[in-house]
Design an enzyme around this catalytic site. Structure first.
Site, mmCIF file in Angstrom:
data_model
loop_
_atom_site.group_PDB
_atom_site.id
_atom_site.type_symbol
_atom_site.label_atom_id
_atom_site.label_comp_id
_atom_site.label_asym_id
_atom_site.label_seq_id
_atom_site.Cartn_x
_atom_site.Cartn_y
_atom_site.Cartn_z
ATOM 1 N N GLN A 115 -0.995 -4.702 0.619
ATOM 2 C CA GLN A 115 0.317 -4.770 1.276
ATOM 3 C C GLN A 115 0.775 -3.424 1.863
ATOM 4 O OE1 GLN A 115 3.873 -6.592 -0.860
ATOM 5 N NE2 GLN A 115 2.921 -8.244 0.287
ATOM 6 N N HIS A 150 5.773 4.003 0.144
ATOM 7 C CA HIS A 150 5.473 3.152 1.301
ATOM 8 C C HIS A 150 5.132 4.022 2.503
ATOM 9 C CE1 HIS A 150 8.035 0.583 -1.237
ATOM 10 N NE2 HIS A 150 7.349 -0.434 -0.752
ATOM 11 N N TYR A 208 -0.543 1.045 -2.457
ATOM 12 C CA TYR A 208 -0.819 0.151 -3.580
ATOM 13 C C TYR A 208 -2.296 -0.144 -3.756
ATOM 14 C CZ TYR A 208 4.124 0.004 -3.240
ATOM 15 O OH TYR A 208 5.428 0.393 -3.169
ATOM 16 N N GLU A 232 -4.240 -5.840 -6.896
ATOM 17 C CA GLU A 232 -5.100 -5.214 -5.895
ATOM 18 C C GLU A 232 -6.523 -5.139 -6.415
ATOM 19 O OE1 GLU A 232 -2.149 -4.104 -6.860
ATOM 20 O OE2 GLU A 232 -0.986 -4.519 -5.047
ATOM 21 N N PRO A 258 -4.856 0.685 -7.740
ATOM 22 C CA PRO A 258 -5.483 -0.180 -8.757
ATOM 23 C C PRO A 258 -6.843 -0.720 -8.289
ATOM 24 C CG PRO A 258 -3.194 -0.801 -8.403
ATOM 25 C CD PRO A 258 -3.532 0.209 -7.353
ATOM 26 N N GLU A 295 -1.741 -10.350 -0.755
ATOM 27 C CA GLU A 295 -0.405 -10.712 -1.215
ATOM 28 C C GLU A 295 0.452 -11.186 -0.039
ATOM 29 O OE1 GLU A 295 0.764 -7.073 -3.228
ATOM 30 O OE2 GLU A 295 -1.077 -7.179 -4.399
HETATM 31 C C1 LIG Z 1 0.958 -2.164 -6.845
HETATM 32 C C2 LIG Z 1 1.888 -2.816 -5.880
HETATM 33 N N1 LIG Z 1 1.442 -3.823 -5.103
HETATM 34 C C3 LIG Z 1 2.263 -4.404 -4.199
HETATM 35 C C4 LIG Z 1 3.556 -3.988 -4.052
HETATM 36 C C5 LIG Z 1 4.470 -4.625 -3.003
HETATM 37 N N2 LIG Z 1 5.499 -5.457 -3.653
HETATM 38 C C6 LIG Z 1 6.713 -4.960 -3.935
HETATM 39 S S1 LIG Z 1 7.679 -6.050 -4.743
HETATM 40 C C7 LIG Z 1 6.493 -7.255 -4.710
HETATM 41 C C8 LIG Z 1 6.762 -8.583 -5.349
HETATM 42 C C9 LIG Z 1 7.054 -8.472 -6.836
HETATM 43 O O1 LIG Z 1 7.373 -9.711 -7.386
HETATM 44 P P1 LIG Z 1 7.831 -9.895 -8.895
HETATM 45 O O2 LIG Z 1 7.000 -9.041 -9.793
HETATM 46 O O3 LIG Z 1 7.849 -11.340 -9.189
HETATM 47 O O4 LIG Z 1 9.301 -9.279 -8.951
HETATM 48 P P2 LIG Z 1 10.623 -9.776 -8.171
HETATM 49 O O5 LIG Z 1 10.673 -9.044 -6.871
HETATM 50 O O6 LIG Z 1 10.543 -11.240 -8.007
HETATM 51 O O7 LIG Z 1 11.801 -9.368 -9.015
HETATM 52 C C10 LIG Z 1 5.347 -6.781 -4.047
HETATM 53 C C11 LIG Z 1 4.121 -7.557 -3.816
HETATM 54 C C12 LIG Z 1 3.979 -2.920 -4.885
HETATM 55 N N3 LIG Z 1 5.231 -2.445 -4.821
HETATM 56 N N4 LIG Z 1 3.140 -2.368 -5.790
#
Ligand SMILES: Cc1ncc(C[n+]2csc(CCOP(=O)(O)OP(=O)(O)O)c2C)c(N)n1
Lengths: 337, 410
Positions: A82, A129, A86, A60, A89, A29
């Site tokens: 990341q 985190h 996480y 993941e 999964p 990611e």
């Molecule tokens: C299972 C998991 N994988 C990765 C992350 C790290 N992470 C936090 S927010 C994010 C992006 C999410 O994007 P989106 O679903 O489009 O929501 P937005 O922030 O745009 O509102 C990521 C990759 C996480 N919190 N949980």
């Protein structure tokens, strides 16, 4: 020698590995265009192209599952989760698939891949985190688990992990990403401002998997640790005034038991320090091995210093984090025995 | 057979990167009022078109037009404007507080205020949202105290979740706001389970699942669709498509074809695509889905088309991966401005009253902030006790935790 942060050393390891071996592929990611939220892969897509370093969907399971297929095909995927928090999964793909492919196919299919993930606390990341899930990996037959504590090791261990013929879980203590840590989490300004860089060899070199490092020789107590806690251990030992031998495991599995046994046979006392939750943690494994191997040399019960058996809280990080004070208490306790 | 060719990996790329001129001309925006409004009981197979257009009510002149208009009273619209303004002011203050080191982290809603603020007004007490981190408007629109929200952000002694959660990870059963997980998508499927429970117990309640465009790639999202389509419980499956998932554009999660709404079609779910910057359209769509749930017609999937105008979080700098001015070029405009224009056009509001209201709202938010900060911030004042760290791991504290708590001195 170049002076680098751990992030830069990890980035350099990627670049060196990709340059050397066209089968090394990096995905995860945000790792492509942006270079990852911690910037560990910054610039790779520009240098090696979009087919060798690319962004993935937030899945993941997808990242690790496709990496298993790619590895079985003959590539060497080096994927980023990341935050270690996480990886759940992906856990089924790691445990049931990556770890067992060689075994269940009698070597017909193999899975040479690396799964990198930032672990540990110290950045106010709260419970999602900050986790240190190493015991969830060392408990699984078929995986190797690595945790570096400085930039030089991070680069050499990552290169060794990428070269390894089996799946390697590479846990990166994010508290050390930007520089070493003076061990005093309860003094945030001081520890954050100390951004010394580490000396890192240029080009290709490996720090072999399965080899611990004696960081400080001592005669009175053996203090076994890894990752961020290496720096806590060094701070505590310095303040304790006791002649403690400090060992950085670097690889949790395979474990360099020989180095540990030699040390405990010499000192007769042993403390294991880790940031992860205590109960059923990796420290329990070491404790068991050491007591079996060094029983007659022991002059005190083995002690563990670890994170409390609670999820990692946001506001009370400094109360959760095993700091030098707790380690010093443990040193005093084993010295009294 | 035509000639074989070695396959090449196709990696979707956004059209624009930093340095390019923002351009959304490829985004097809239908005229306001153009999309039909079927009866909520209509066969989902017959309304597949609704997943490919965008339901809009407010037109360029701020008039409410078409079959989706008229779901809100004048009073409700004025209240909605105030909620959105409150959320924006709240964001601004909390962003600054983070920069001042009063908390570790913050995530704002800039440009997305209409979605959560308006959706909440279609629900009633007893319904449950399963939000992610960009739906604080659900709390604001349900009258949750700002001071409590801020105490959560500051992890201080007044924090209802005792300093355990990251800032913005609120929780309020009373206000229909399920405790937020930092693990993306996990709660999408839980919302379906909550609605299944309501169905099993035969209670007049519904749940609303929330997810971002990027997070739809997680298997939990797909698991939710499977269970929703199998058991048809009263759940509304909300996808907020704000174009970006941190640095990753929505095409990575969506792939080359279709829309996020169209993901519902493989499951036989009715799916709407809505202008997420249009307070009136969001409400009308939500109300339509709520009606389906209340009539036991089953789940509805809704994609809100919007744009994340600010950074992903306080740890993010969007200038590194998208054109700087892209947010301003977003063709669906600013949700607050659009509702304001509508209300002015109807003679219910004026520029002067808006300026005055902005000041009032900001005063109210600042007063709440002072109250919260008087209790404490992350690094100063009254914090939850380290004793709290050991509570609630289990209903009753087991002996090993009692021992560890004693070691900390409590
Ligand atoms: C299972 C998991 N994988 C990765 C992350 C790290 N992470 C936090 S927010 C994010 C992006 C999410 O994007 P989106 O679903 O489009 O929501 P937005 O922030 O745009 O509102 C990521 C990759 C996480 N919190 N949980």
């Amino acid at each position: 020698m170049a002076r680098m942060t751990m992030i830069e050393a990890i980035r350099d390891a990627h670049a060196v590995a990709m340059e050397r071996d066209p089968d090394v592929v990096v995905m995860g990611e945000d790792v492509g265009y942006f270079g990852g939220v911690f910037r560990c892969t910054a610039g790779l897509q520009k240098t090696f192209g979009v087919e060798r370093c690319f962004d993935t969907p937030i899945s993941e399971l997808g990242i690790v599952g496709t990496a298993v297929g790619m590895a079985a095909y003959g590539l060497k995927p080096c994927v980023e989760i990341q935050f270690a928090d996480y990886m759940y999964p992906a856990y089924d793909q790691i445990v049931s698939e990556a770890a067992r492919l060689r075994y269940r196919s009698a070597g017909e299919f193999t899975c040479p891949m690396v799964v990198r993930m930032p672990t540990g606390g110290g950045i106010f990341g709260a419970q999602t985190h900050s986790q240190s899930p190493e015991a969830l990996f060392t408990h699984v037959a078929g995986l190797k688990t690595v945790v570096p504590s400085n930039p030089q090791d991070a680069k050499g261990l990552l290169l060794a992990a990428i070269a390894d013929p089996d799946p390697v879980i590479f846990l990166e203590p994010k508290r050390l990403y930007n520089g070493p840590f003076d061990g005093h989490f309860d003094r945030p300004s001081k520890s954050w401002s100390k951004h010394e860089l580490g000396e890192v060899n240029p080009g290709y070199y490996e720090v072999p998997l399965g080899k611990a490092k004696v960081l400080r020789e001592g005669a009175a107590v053996t203090l076994i640790t890894y990752g961020t806690m290496v720096h806590v251990a060094l701070a505590a030992v310095e303040e304790s005034g006791v002649d403690v031998e400090v060992i950085d495991l670097r690889t949790l599995l395979p474990l360099d038991l020989e180095t540990l046994v030699a040390s405990v046979n010499k000192t007769g006392r042993c403390i294991i320090l880790h940031e992860a939750t205590m109960t059923s943690g990796y420290g329990a494994e070491i404790t068991s091995l050491i007591q079996a191997e060094c029983f007659y040399a022991l002059e005190a019960p083995l002690l563990r210093v670890a994170g409390w058996d609670t999820p990692y809280p946001h506001a009370q990080e400094w109360d959760y984090f095993p700091g030098p004070a707790r380690v010093k208490r443990a040193i005093a306790t084993v010295m009294e025995a | 057979m035509s000639e074989e060719r070695a396959p090449r990996l196709h990696v979707p790329e956004p059209e624009l990167r930093p340095g390019d001129d923002p351009d959304f001309s490829h985004v097809e925006i239908p005229r306001a009022g153009a999309v039909r409004r079927p009866d909520p009981g209509e066969n989902p197979e017959e309304m597949r078109d609704l997943a490919f257009s965008i339901i809009r009510v407010l037109n360029r002149n701020g008039e409410a037009v078409g079959p989706w208009a008229g779901s809100l009273s004048d009073q409700e619209m004025l209240e909605g404007l105030r909620h959105m303004m409150t959320l924006r002011a709240y964001d601004a203050r909390m962003m600054t507080a983070q920069r001042q080191g009063k908390t570790s982290f913050y995530m704002q809603h800039l440009g997305e205020e209409a979605i959560s603020c308006s959706f909440q007004k279609a629900l009633r007490k007893g319904d449950m949202n399963f939000p992610t981190y960009r739906q604080a408007g659900l709390l604001i629109a349900s009258g949750y105290p700002l001071v409590k929200m801020m105490c959560q952000v500051y992890s201080n002694e007044g924090d209802p979740v005792r300093g355990r959660q990251l800032p913005v990870f609120y929780s309020s059963r009373e206000h229909g706001f399920f405790s937020i997980s930092g693990n993306l998508a996990t709660q999408f499927v839980q919302a379906v389970g909550w609605a299944m429970a309501a169905a099993i117990k035969g209670e007049h309640k519904l749940s609303a699942a929330w997810i971002g465009d990027g997070s739809t790639a997680e298997s939990d999202f797909h698991g939710a669709l499977v269970f929703a389509s199998t058991y048809k419980p009263p759940v509304i499956l909300n996808i907020v498509n704000n174009q970006w998932a941190i640095s990753t554009f929505q095409g990575i999660a969506r792939g080359g074809a279709g829309t996020f709404a169209a993901r519902g079609h493989g499951f036989g779910l009715p799916a709407l695509r809505v202008d997420g910057n249009d307070y009136l359209a969001v409400h009308a769509a939500a109300q339509w889905a709520v009606e389906r749930a209340r009539r036991d017609l089953g789940p509805t999937l809704i994609e809100y088309v919007t744009y994340r105008a600010a950074g992903h979080s306080t740890s993010d700098d969007p200038a590194a991966y998208r054109p700087k001015e892209e947010g301003n070029a977003w063709p669906l405009g600013d949700p607050i401005l659009r509702l304001k224009t509508h209300l002015i056009g109807k003679g219910l509001w004026s520029e002067e009253r808006h300026v005055q209201a902005e000041a009032e709202v900001m005063d109210m938010v600042i007063a709440a902030q002072k109250e919260a900060e008087a209790i404490g911030t992350l690094h100063s004042g009254k914090r939850p006790s380290p004793r709290d760290m050991f509570e609630d791991v289990y209903a009753e504290m087991p002996p090993h935790l009692v021992r560890q708590r004693h070691e900390v001195g409590y």
